[in-house]
Design a protein around this motif. Structure first.
Motif, PDB file in Angstrom:
ATOM      1  N   ASN A 164       0.828  -1.215   0.000  1.00  9.55           N
ATOM      2  CA  ASN A 164       0.000   0.000   0.000  1.00  9.55           C
ATOM      3  C   ASN A 164       0.858   1.259   0.000  1.00  9.55           C
ATOM      4  N   TYR A 165       1.946   1.243   0.766  1.00  6.00           N
ATOM      5  CA  TYR A 165       2.829   2.407   0.804  1.00  6.00           C
ATOM      6  C   TYR A 165       3.515   2.612  -0.549  1.00  6.00           C
ATOM      7  N   MET A 166       4.004   1.530  -1.130  1.00  7.03           N
ATOM      8  CA  MET A 166       4.684   1.633  -2.427  1.00  7.03           C
ATOM      9  C   MET A 166       3.725   2.202  -3.474  1.00  7.03           C
ATOM     10  N   ARG A 167       2.493   1.740  -3.456  1.00  8.48           N
ATOM     11  CA  ARG A 167       1.482   2.220  -4.407  1.00  8.48           C
ATOM     12  C   ARG A 167       1.158   3.692  -4.159  1.00  8.48           C
ATOM     13  N   LYS A 168       0.925   4.038  -2.898  1.00  8.88           N
ATOM     14  CA  LYS A 168       0.583   5.414  -2.531  1.00  8.88           C
ATOM     15  C   LYS A 168       1.666   6.392  -2.979  1.00  8.88           C
TER      16      LYS A 168
END
Length: 99
Positions: free
Chosen positions: A62-66
């Motif tokens: 989720n962090y990588m995507r965000k």
């Protein structure tokens, strides 16, 4: 990550958020098992249990995507890379993209 660097008196360092996620990235993708020292540090940084589970993969994915970050596959044979964990993190990145 380096765009958000923080200046110290003599050099730049990563900001706190990117530092903790880079450590999680390293512990998951560049190691085949998360060492106890990493687990203790990451648990403290994230305030939750970090381990070899979907919750941890989702947290990183989720962090990588965000942030719009990519996961490059190392070409240097001296760099460990856990392809199974890579696939799991990518699943959560893709899930986020579909939502």
């Amino acid at each position: 990550m380096l765009d958000k660097r923080v200046r110290t008196t003599e050099f730049y360092i990563m900001d706190d958020e990117n530092y903790k996620y880079s450590l999680l990235y390293h512990a998951l993708l560049h190691k085949f098992s998360i060492k106890e020292a990493y687990i203790d540090t990451l648990n403290d940084m994230f305030g939750t249990e970090i381990g070899n589970d979907d919750g941890t993969y989702k947290l990183l994915g989720n962090y990588m995507r965000k942030m719009g970050y990519m996961i490059p596959i190392p070409v240097d044979r001296g760099v460990e890379f856990n392809k199974e964990k890579y696939k799991k993190v990518c699943e959560f990145i893709e899930l986020q993209e579909r939502e």
